[in-house]
Design a protein around this motif. Structure first.
Motif, PDB file in Angstrom:
ATOM      1  N   ALA A  99     -13.755 -29.439 -33.456  1.00 17.48           N
ATOM      2  CA  ALA A  99     -14.725 -30.029 -34.390  1.00 17.48           C
ATOM      3  C   ALA A  99     -14.555 -31.539 -34.501  1.00 17.48           C
ATOM      4  O   ALA A  99     -15.504 -32.245 -34.873  1.00 17.48           O
ATOM      5  N   LEU A 100     -13.370 -32.058 -34.174  1.00 12.55           N
ATOM      6  CA  LEU A 100     -13.111 -33.492 -34.298  1.00 12.55           C
ATOM      7  C   LEU A 100     -13.758 -34.243 -33.137  1.00 12.55           C
ATOM      8  O   LEU A 100     -13.507 -33.943 -31.967  1.00 12.55           O
ATOM      9  N   LEU A 101     -14.609 -35.202 -33.443  1.00  9.18           N
ATOM     10  CA  LEU A 101     -15.237 -36.029 -32.421  1.00  9.18           C
ATOM     11  C   LEU A 101     -14.261 -37.141 -32.046  1.00  9.18           C
ATOM     12  O   LEU A 101     -14.002 -38.048 -32.840  1.00  9.18           O
ATOM     13  N   ILE A 102     -13.725 -37.045 -30.832  1.00  8.84           N
ATOM     14  CA  ILE A 102     -12.713 -38.009 -30.383  1.00  8.84           C
ATOM     15  C   ILE A 102     -13.327 -39.082 -29.500  1.00  8.84           C
ATOM     16  O   ILE A 102     -13.031 -40.270 -29.637  1.00  8.84           O
ATOM     17  N   ASP A 103     -14.209 -38.657 -28.583  1.00  8.32           N
ATOM     18  CA  ASP A 103     -14.831 -39.598 -27.655  1.00  8.32           C
ATOM     19  C   ASP A 103     -16.324 -39.709 -27.946  1.00  8.32           C
ATOM     20  O   ASP A 103     -16.941 -38.757 -28.426  1.00  8.32           O
ATOM     21  N   PRO A 104     -16.927 -40.856 -27.619  1.00  7.75           N
ATOM     22  CA  PRO A 104     -18.377 -40.990 -27.800  1.00  7.75           C
ATOM     23  C   PRO A 104     -19.132 -39.959 -26.960  1.00  7.75           C
ATOM     24  O   PRO A 104     -18.670 -39.563 -25.889  1.00  7.75           O
ATOM     25  N   LEU A 105     -20.280 -39.527 -27.461  1.00 10.65           N
ATOM     26  CA  LEU A 105     -21.124 -38.638 -26.667  1.00 10.65           C
ATOM     27  C   LEU A 105     -21.608 -39.383 -25.427  1.00 10.65           C
ATOM     28  O   LEU A 105     -21.828 -40.605 -25.457  1.00 10.65           O
ATOM     29  N   ASP A 106     -21.775 -38.650 -24.332  1.00 10.76           N
ATOM     30  CA  ASP A 106     -22.145 -39.281 -23.060  1.00 10.76           C
ATOM     31  C   ASP A 106     -23.414 -40.123 -23.173  1.00 10.76           C
ATOM     32  O   ASP A 106     -23.525 -41.190 -22.564  1.00 10.76           O
TER      33      ASP A 106
END
Length: 515
Positions: A435-442
Motif C-alpha cells: 500500500a505504501l507508494l515508494i516510487d513515482p507512477l510510470d
C-alpha cells in the motif's frame, strides 16, 4: 468498489443486509473490563440492521444502536488483558485459538475523543472474524445513518419489541419513554387503539403489530396538514388520480430551478411507477388512484428527503490531478485536547480515518528511552508521547475501511538520529507493505510540468509527505542511512552538544505547522 466517475457511486450503496448468522445469534462471552467480570450472552442483530443486542442467562436484553458504532475489531488491534488472567476468569482450559483473534471489540463514540469499548469473546477465531466483518459492514452503511421518517419510526418500533419484560410484554413505561411525550397523550393514544395504558401495564407482542403501531402513531401525532394538501390537490373521497398526482409532483414537489432538459418533469407513466411503491391496495392502483395513507408514505419516503440516497456516496470526478482537490485533513491528529498539555492517543488516528479524513499529521521526535524508538508528540510542550510504530499500525488497520481514496501522511520530522530514522522507514515499509507508494507512477515522473496522479489512480495507496531539510546534506551520512540496518547505529556514544539546537532550528522552521 466501483470507479468514482462523475455521477457514478463510489460505494454502490445498498440497504443494510443482515446475514442469517447475525440474525439467528451466536454465543459469546461478554467481558466487562472495568468490573473484571465475564458472562455468557447470545449476540444478535435485528433483521433491519438497526440494533446489536444481547441476552444473558436471565433473559435480560441490552441493545446498542448501530449508528453509534465507529469500528469493530479483532486480532492484534483489540485491547486485551493478560491471557492468564482472562483464562482464570473464564475458568476454561481448552480455549481454541489465540485470545485476541477470538475477541470482537465494538468501538462506540459520541465524538472522536470519547471512545468506549464493548468486548465479546467467541469460541472460534473464524466466528469472531465473521462477526467483525459483517457487523462493521452493517454499522457503517450510510443508508442506515440517513433514515427517512417512516424508517426512523420503524426503528423505534423495533427497539420496543426487542426489550420485553419477563412476561414477554412491552412495558407501557418503555413506550412513554421512547416518545418522550406527555404521558397522558401516550395513554390516550394507547387507549384509542384498545391497548393497555396503565403505568404498570404491559402489551403483548402479538397485540402490538406494526399496523397497530401505525394507528397508535396517527393518534399520538396526527397530521391534519397532509389531509389538507391531499384535498387541495383534488383528493376528494379519499383518493387522488394519477393525473392529479403527476401535477402535484411536477408543480409542488419539483424544484423549479431544475433544467427541464436534464431533469424533465414526470410523465404519467413514471408517476404510476411511483404510486406502485406506496399504494398497497391493488384495486385502487389498478384504477389509477392513490389513497391518503399511500400519499403520506410517499411524502415521508426517501424520494422527498433532504438528501436523496443516491447522493450519499456520490463522488465528484476523481480523475483530475491530486492537487486539484480540497483534501479532508487533520492537524495535530494525535492530540485529544489542547496542544500545550493535552494527552496524545494512537486511537485518534483510527477515529479520524474512519470518519473519512484523508490526510493526517505525524509530529515525529527522537525517542529518549533505551529502546530508541521514535515517538509522536508536540515538541516543547507537556503533551504526552505515543509510539510511532503503534501509530503506523493503527493507520494500516483503518486507512481504507470507510474510503478507498489515498491517505497522505504529513510527517513533521524532527528525528535527528539516523538509527531512529531507519526504524521509521522500516516500519513504514513492513507495516504498510504494497500500500505504501515508494516510487513515482510510470506515467507521472517527478519532473517539472508533469501533473500529479489522480485520486482514482492512487486508490488504496498511502503517500508520505516528509518535509526536506534545507541544510546542506552530507552524502556519506545519507549513504549510511540507506545501507544501515535499523538495529545498528553509527552514532557517537555520547549525545551531540548540538542536538537541542538542531531540534530548536527544526521547530522554528516548522512553527507555522505547530499552531
Amino acid at each position: 468498489m466501483a470507479s468514482a466517475q462523475p455521477g457514478v457511486h463510489a460505494l454502490k450503496l445498498q440497504p443494510p443486509s443482515v446475514s442469517h448468522t447475525l440474525r439467528n445469534g451466536s454465543n459469546f462471552i461478554k467481558w466487562d473490563e472495568d468490573l473484571s467480570t465475564v458472562s455468557p450472552v447470545t449476540l444478535f442483530v435485528d433483521p433491519h440492521g438497526f440494533y446489536l443486542y444481547w441476552t444473558d442467562q436471565n433473559k435480560d436484553t441490552e441493545l446498542l444502536d448501530l449508528t453509534y458504532v465507529k469500528d469493530v475489531r479483532t486480532g492484534r488491534s483489540t485491547k486485551t488483558a493478560k491471557e492468564a488472567k482472562l483464562r482464570e476468569l473464564l475458568d476454561v482450559g481448552n480455549l481454541v485459538g489465540r485470545l485476541e483473534n477470538r475477541m470482537v471489540t465494538v468501538i462506540t463514540a459520541s465524538d472522536l475523543v470519547n471512545v468506549t469499548q464493548l468486548i465479546f469473546i467467541a469460541s472460534q477465531e473464524d466466528e469472531a472474524k465473521l462477526w467483525c466483518e459483517e457487523l462493521f459492514s452493517v454499522s457503517s452503511n450510510l443508508l442506515g445513518h440517513n433514515l427517512n421518517r417512516d424508517h426512523s419510526l420503524q426503528k423505534a418500533y423495533v427497539r420496543l419489541t426487542l426489550q420485553p419484560n419477563a412476561e414477554g410484554r412491552i412495558p407501557v413505561k418503555n413506550i412513554v419513554r421512547q416518545f418522550s411525550s406527555d404521558r397522558k397523550k401516550v395513554e390516550n393514544a394507547l387507549e384509542s387503539c384498545k391497548l393497555p395504558y396503565g403505568r404498570g401495564d404491559g402489551i403483548k407482542l402479538e397485540d402490538f403489530t406494526l399496523d397497530v403501531y401505525r394507528n397508535f402513531l396517527d393518534s399520538l401525532c396526527p397530521r391534519p396538514e397532509l389531509s389538507s394538501i391531499f384535498k387541495l390537490q383534488g383528493g376528494e373521497g379519499g383518493t387522488m388520480s394519477m393525473d392529479q398526482m403527476t401535477e402535484f409532483i411536477n408543480n409542488k414537489q419539483r424544484d423549479p430551478r431544475l433544467n427541464e432538459i436534464l431533469y424533465p418533469p414526470l410523465r404519467p407513466a413514471q408517476t404510476l411507477s411511483v404510486m406502485e411503491r406506496y399504494q398497497l391496495d391493488p384495486s385502487q392502483l389498478k384504477q389509477g388512484f392513490i389513497s391518503l395513507q399511500a400519499f403520506s408514505s410517499y411524502l415521508s419516503s426517501d424520494e422527498n428527503g433532504v438528501i436523496p440516497p443516491e447522493k450519499l456516496d456520490q463522488s465528484e470526478d476523481m480523475n483530475f490531478p491530486l492537487s486539484h482537490y480540497f483534501i479532508n485533513s487533520s492537524h495535530n491528529t494525535y492530540l485529544t485536547a489542547g496542544q500545550l498539555a493535552g494527552s496524545s492517543s494512537v486511537e485518534m488516528y483510527r477515529q479520524v480515518l474512519l470518519a473519512g479524513c484523508r490526510c493526517v499529521e505525524l509530529d515525529v521526535w527522537k525517542g529518549r528511552t533505551a529502546e530508541e524508538e521514535p515517538v509522536i508528540t508536540h515538541g516543547f510542550t507537556m503533551t504526552s508521547e505515543i509510539s510511532f510504530k503503534e501509530v503506523i499500525e493503527a493507520i494500516a488497520e483503518c486507512a481504507f475501511k470507510t474510503s478507498p481514496f489515498p491517505v497522505i501522511l504529513s510527517f513533521e520530522n524532527h528525528v535527528d538520529s539516523l538509527k531512529q530514522q531507519a526504524k521509521m522507514a522500516e516500519y513504514c515499509r513492513t507495516i504498510f507493505g504494497d500500500a505504501l507508494l515508494i516510487d513515482p507512477l510510470d506515467k507521472y515522473p517527478l519532473e517539472a510540468g508533469v501533473p500529479l496522479p489522480s485520486p482514482q489512480e492512487l486508490m488504496g495507496k498511502i503517500l508520505i509527505k516528509n518535509k526536506k531539510s534545507h541544510k546542506p546534506s552530507n552524502n556519506t551520512d545519507t549513504k549510511r542511512l540507506i545501507d544501515q540496518p535499523a538495529n545498528q547505529s553509527n552514532e557517537p556514544a555520547s549525545p551531540s552538544n548540538n542536538t537541542g539546537e538542531m531540534e530548536a532550528e527544526s521547530e522554528e522552521d516548522d512553527d507555522d505547522e505547530d499552531d
